[in-house]
Design an enzyme around this catalytic site. Sequence first.
Site, PDB file in Angstrom:
ATOM      1  N   ASP A  30       0.871  -1.159   0.000  1.00  0.00           N
ATOM      2  CA  ASP A  30       0.000   0.000   0.000  1.00  0.00           C
ATOM      3  C   ASP A  30       0.921   1.226   0.000  1.00  0.00           C
ATOM      4  O   ASP A  30       2.124   1.106   0.244  1.00  0.00           O
ATOM      5  CB  ASP A  30      -0.887  -0.025   1.241  1.00  0.00           C
ATOM      6  CG  ASP A  30      -1.844   1.149   1.317  1.00  0.00           C
ATOM      7  OD1 ASP A  30      -2.335   1.580   0.259  1.00  0.00           O
ATOM      8  OD2 ASP A  30      -2.066   1.655   2.435  1.00  0.00           O
ATOM      9  N   ASP A  32      -0.025   5.101   1.177  1.00  0.00           N
ATOM     10  CA  ASP A  32      -0.185   5.973   2.345  1.00  0.00           C
ATOM     11  C   ASP A  32      -0.249   5.160   3.625  1.00  0.00           C
ATOM     12  O   ASP A  32      -1.032   4.218   3.734  1.00  0.00           O
ATOM     13  CB  ASP A  32      -1.453   6.821   2.208  1.00  0.00           C
ATOM     14  CG  ASP A  32      -1.274   7.949   1.216  1.00  0.00           C
ATOM     15  OD1 ASP A  32      -0.273   8.663   1.324  1.00  0.00           O
ATOM     16  OD2 ASP A  32      -2.124   8.103   0.324  1.00  0.00           O
TER      17      ASP A  32
END
Length: 235
Positions: A30, A32
């Site tokens: 991922d 953020d």
Amino acid sequence: MKIRASPPGVPSSVKQMPSLTVTVRGILFDMDGVLISSTGADERCWLRWAKHHGMEGTFSLQSTHGRRALDTLRALRPDLDPVVEQRRLEDYDAEDHSGLIILPGVETLLASLPADRWTIVTSATTRLLEGRLNYAGLPIPAALVPAEKVVHGKPHPEPYLTGAELLGFAPADCLVIEDSPAGIASGKAAGCKVLAVLSSHTQAELAGADWFVASLEQVSISAQPDGTLSIRLDI
């Protein structure tokens, strides 16, 4: 100028376990909360958007975390064109990268990975992803899974199924590294192994993950002669 986060202390809620080694073929990050933290900029953009539409006082920032902007926009304001509103958010974001930081351990970890063994699976659009990573000075893989590449966003398994397919591996041979409940659910539903980084949520909130670390400083990776990746987790 790159801004790096100071290493966090290990939260008292983290379950202490011995170091262990996990063997996989590909890594699905991922963005953020895992590679960078842009929470402040995200929240400022959403608050600016809410003010534009006169929604102050009725808008919850928590509802935006870990999901594609399109999905959040459709849920919040089904009367508006989500494509137009997403572009508005991207325009806001392009004006404001203040407070964006590279999270601990990220640069060392990415430098240790073969370029064809990892990708980024994010709820951000390509425009947001490239803008933020270029600002941070982090590498951008050739193959990406941004928000617009999938029909169904996290927590649906499609994003991580797509990421594994891009790398050419079965989901069971991939490790997902996530920080949000929606991302954890997506990775597990796809059939991947999942490592949770406790940068934005508690261990209890990410209970579906297989392993937990406070930061990527606790993770080291070495490529093996047989083509696998040996991942040491100092938990």
